[in-house]
Design an enzyme around this catalytic site. Structure first.
Site, PDB file in Angstrom:
ATOM      1  CB  CYS A   1      -1.041  -0.131   1.257  1.00  0.00           C
ATOM      2  SG  CYS A   1      -1.864  -1.579   1.233  1.00  0.00           S
TER       3      CYS A   1
ATOM      4  N   GLY B   1       4.041   7.331  -1.213  1.00  0.00           N
ATOM      5  CA  GLY B   1       5.273   7.129  -1.783  1.00  0.00           C
ATOM      6  C   GLY B   1       6.596   7.573  -1.050  1.00  0.00           C
TER       7      GLY B   1
ATOM      8  CG  ASP C   1      -2.353   3.094  -3.341  1.00  0.00           C
ATOM      9  OD1 ASP C   1      -1.697   3.019  -2.154  1.00  0.00           O
ATOM     10  OD2 ASP C   1      -3.373   3.614  -3.672  1.00  0.00           O
TER      11      ASP C   1
ATOM     12  CB  CYS D   1      -0.678   6.022  11.008  1.00  0.00           C
ATOM     13  SG  CYS D   1      -2.000   6.192   9.773  1.00  0.00           S
TER      14      CYS D   1
END
Length: 862
Positions: free
Chosen positions: A191, A195, A223, A338
């Site tokens: 994923c 970048g 992606d 995250c």
């Protein structure tokens, strides 16, 4: 390098979208820390809400941080995130930039420190190797608004644009470091958009590469969103690499690439030739709820709810399992988010370990990156669904069991599941299994790969007796054979499950430990090929059968794929088409319960909203053999994506080699690709490494199963010149010059520092205006067309051109009366400043410095 008719328009529209959360009022936009925005001028303006009672309740219950740290934790989350950037370790000016930071900005910005917790304005991150990553004591907004910081901000923007640095959140740099990348590794970034991590991986494989050479490894950056692929291409283009392939697939359905010789050749007794695409390293940075990015995306505060993580759990498990299947034995995979939510983190890790059946190991990497402050993963957590806390799967209402899955809980199992052990059925159907009412050792429940032996049965039955109250109450906590606590009894009727997996080997980075964002990382090593789990109807309860059956079906498909390769199957009836359409890619996600298109996540690096499972319209179903063979490479398989075509026009190749004097030791045949099947109308030619060449050939063999949106390094561009005497129809590309320069012997001359500086400043210089007479003569004697000017560090011309890592060169156009550089104004200005700093010269201002050169040629539009 991309395809599609509307690529440019789509890409421009995508880039125009604002990345920052702003409050919009009519035609005005106001930011919380904008001093111009105040209540008097805009009475409707309100600052971002930086609190959410549901958030506080949820993470206090999960014990993300100890109670005595909660206030510090939450206060840090409410502060703007300090900016950070990373120096490109493989860049030509890496050392120059580090010296500039240490000798210039460290001193000049010292007076700008205004944070009581920060002693320095900028400093290298102590845990990043080589002092290549830097932390700033300023948020992105402060950099934009503070006039004193204006010069430093311009430096960051300029160096980022040309690829010398990458502006990236500090904790986002961590996952690639745990992959332990080597130059020969094949790496999959599942994923990848936008970048930054992909760029970091490319830096790692190129770091020790000599000029003119390419590493043996490659990076495939994937992606699911085609627009985000455009952003990914734009980001990685700054790296100028021939070892990158960008693909557009749903990560959980990334295609299998596997081929072998035709069965007719096998029947003749020839050795079976097999090619199977697996990876030494896999980065699985999955779509997530993104609450670890609250400091830079404060709008998440008002949107946050527990359902965000619950809705993404299934997708995250599927992506991670696909990564495990594509990983080589002995390879390493990093799973990261995250998010701070254990449902998206520890629960996913536990489920991946459970499904893998001992094929992978969760590594303890606490001794790596010693300067990084991290906390161990949780071994217990709870689920919250629609305001109700759930301690185990038994507590889940039946009408919610299609959404709240057993894998979300620490035990990972439903309360009435039946375990089959060496022909002996042991029922885990005791009410509240793995809870206070009844428990089977988590070595059974959480790790089904370690099936019980008869001699172990008595010991585990004793543990069940303890948890059910039939044994003495001397011990409230029991440990399984791996040393992990499996369940504990709490006051009253409250139950708490504890995972038997070593989830403490995971790491969670929390904001207040080192003034950063939040992140979660788990590192896996693959020990053996995936093993299929026998499907037994008695194993699954009625209420959990759809989910469990789907788990086994998907896992067995992954295992079948690996076992076919590992066992060297030589079936005469197998052909390329059937191999190319493995069962893995015909999987249908029948157990989702909710549409993947409804799941929205926040990217861990740029805060852009992403739909992680957006369908790309591809058909991964079985392909008829005749259709695959009749598919012409030149037509391409994917709608809107131009095919990748090997460039084989020997006439053009020979003219390029002859005009520029390219050495025969530099391979061109088989390494040049285009996106146009008509070689007479090709505008751009790209160069690919040997490793990428093998991937493209395999992809063509199996019917173009990879949807490639970008590949290769732009090395030649078709030129249109008013001068018909130009013998070569292609000019060199600035991106490909560093690779080609050591092998070029014609159309190349040295320039003394004064003339080189004049070229960069004025962009077009007439021969009569050249400062050095020798350079003037050599330049005027060049053949019309593209040429290369190499900087000679002295002021004297030499005929010997030695190329090394410090060599500075630019591409120019030699016209009838002048010499003009073929370099964008921004790149030219940045190079001029680099030269000035390296050689201690002052930049002379020129009225032409910001103008695009008017040279006697019409450049081909990209």
């Amino acid at each position: 390098m991309g395809g599609g008719r509307k690529r440019g328009r789509t890409q421009r529209r995508h880039f125009k979208q604002g990345r920052e959360n702003v409050w919009k009022y009519g035609n005005k936009e106001a930011r919380p820390d904008d001093p111009a925005a105040n209540v008097e001028s805009n009475p409707t303006w309100q600052p971002f809400a930086t609190q959410n009672s549901n958030f506080d309740e949820y993470y206090k219950e999960q014990n993300i941080v100890p109670e005595d740290e909660w206030e510090e934790f939450i206060c840090t989350l409410r502060k703007p995130l300090p900016a950070a950037f990373r120096i490109n370790s493989s860049g030509q000016f890496c050392k120059d930039i580090m010296l500039q930071l240490e000798n210039d900005f460290l001193k000049s910005l010292k007076a700008e420190v205004n944070d009581e917790y920060e002693m320095e304005a900028i400093r290298p991150l102590p845990w990043y190797p080589g002092n290549l990553a830097w932390h700033l004591n300023f948020s992105r907004m402060q950099l934009r608004k503070n006039q004193t910081l204006e010069r430093f901000h311009e430096f960051l923007k300029q160096e980022n644009e040309v690829g010398n640095i990458t502006r990236q959140e500090a904790v986002s740099m961590v996952p690639p470091l745990f992959l332990d990348v080597l130059p020969e590794h094949h790496i999959l970034d599942m994923c990848a958009a936008p970048g930054s991590k992909t760029f970091q991986l490319l830096e790692m494989i190129h770091e020790s590469t000599e000029p003119g050479l390419l590493p043996n490894g490659l990076v495939i950056a994937n992606d699911a969103d085609v627009q985000r692929c455009n952003l990914l291409i734009h980001q990685t283009k700054r790296m100028s690499t021939a070892n990158l392939v960008v693909t557009n697939h749903e990560a959980q359905h990334f295609p299998t690439c596997y081929s072998m010789k035709d069965h007719k050749e096998i029947s003749k007794g020839e050795e079976v030739s097999k090619s199977y695409l697996q990876f030494d390293r896999v980065l699985c940075d999955v779509p997530c709820s993104g609450d670890g990015t609250l400091r830079k995306a404060p709008d998440i505060w008002r949107k946050w709810n527990a359902g965000m993580g619950n809705g993404l759990h299934r997708l995250q498990v599927e992506i991670a399992m696909r990564g495990v299947a594509l990983l080589k034995v002995g390879g390493r995979m990093v799973y990261s988010t995250c998010s701070m939510n254990p449902v998206e983190n520890e629960a996913v890790v536990a489920e991946v370990l459970r499904r893998s059946g001992g094929s992978i190991k969760l590594l303890d990497v606490s001794d790596e990156l010693p300067g990084l402050i991290r906390r161990p993963g949780l071994i217990t957590w709870k689920i919250k669904d629609r305001g109700i806390w759930l301690a185990c799967y038994k507590d889940v209402p039946k009408y919610r069991r299609s959404v709240i899955l057993p894998s979300m809980f620490p035990s990972g199992q439903s309360h009435d599941e039946i375990l089959i052990t060496d022909g002996i059925q042991e029922h885990a159907g005791i009410p509240g299994s793995n809870s206070v009412e009844g428990k089977v050792d988590s070595q059974i429940i959480s790790q089904p790969e370690n099936l019980l032996q008869p001699q172990d049965m008595c010991e585990n039955l004793e543990k069940v007796a303890v948890s059910t109250g039939t044994a003495s109450d001397e011990s409230k906590l029991e440990e399984n054979s791996s040393g992990s606590v499996s369940a504990k009894k709490l006051d009253g009727d409250i139950r708490e499950e504890i995972s038997g997996f070593p989830l403490e080997n995971c790491m969670r980075i929390v904001p207040h430990d080192q003034n950063s964002g939040a992140f979660f990382i788990a590192v896996f090593e693959k020990l053996t090929p995936l093993q299929a789990i026998p499907t037994n109807p008695a194993r699954h309860s009625t209420e959990s059968r759809p989910h469990s059956a789907n788990i086994n079906r998907n896992l067995n498909n992954e295992c079948k794929e690996e076992m076919d390769i590992t066992n060297n199957v030589q079936d005469e009836n197998i052909n390329i088409a059937s191999l190319a359409t493995s069962d893995v890619d015909t999987m249908v996600n029948q157990s989702t319960g909710i549409s993947i298109n409804d799941k929205v996540s926040v990217c861990s690096e740029d805060n852009e909203l992403q739909k992680p499972g957006v369908s790309n319209g591809e058909d991964n179903g079985p392909t008829d053999t005749k259709e695959v063979k009749s598919k012409s490479q030149s037509h391409g398989k994917w709608r809107g994506i131009d095919p990748v075509v090997f460039f084989k026009n020997q006439t053009i190749i020979n003219s390029i080699r002859s005009f520029y004097g390219i050495s025969e030791s530099f391979p061109l045949d088989g390494h040049l690709v285009t996106r146009n099947s008509d070689s007479n109308h090709v505008k751009r030619i790209y160069y690919i490494s040997k490793s990428v060449q093998d991937i493209l050939q395999l992809n063509i063999q199996i019917g173009e199963r990879l949807k490639i949106t970008s590949v290769g390094l732009k090395i030649f561009e078709r030129q249109k010149s008013n001068d018909s005497s130009t013998p070569c129809s292609f000019r060199l590309s600035s991106e490909g010059l560093p690779l080609l320069l050591p092998y070029t012997s014609k159309q190349i001359i040295c320039a003394p520092l004064r003339d080189f500086q004049q070229l960069l400043q004025q962009r077009t210089v007439k021969f009569v205006d050249c400062i050095d007479a020798c350079f003037r003569e050599k330049a005027s004697n060049l053949m019309p067309g593209c040429c290369v000017i190499v900087l000679n560090e002295g002021n004297e011309i030499t005929n010997d051109i030695v190329v090394d890592a410090s060599t500075i060169a630019i591409i120019c156009w030699k016209g009838k009366t002048n010499l003009g550089i073929l370099l964008s104004p921004s790149d030219g200005q940045e190079l001029l400043e680099r030269v000035a700093l390296r050689f201690g010269i002052q930049i002379r201002t020129s009225p032409k410095a910001d103008e695009i050169a008017e040279i006697d040629m019409d450049e081909t539009k990209d």
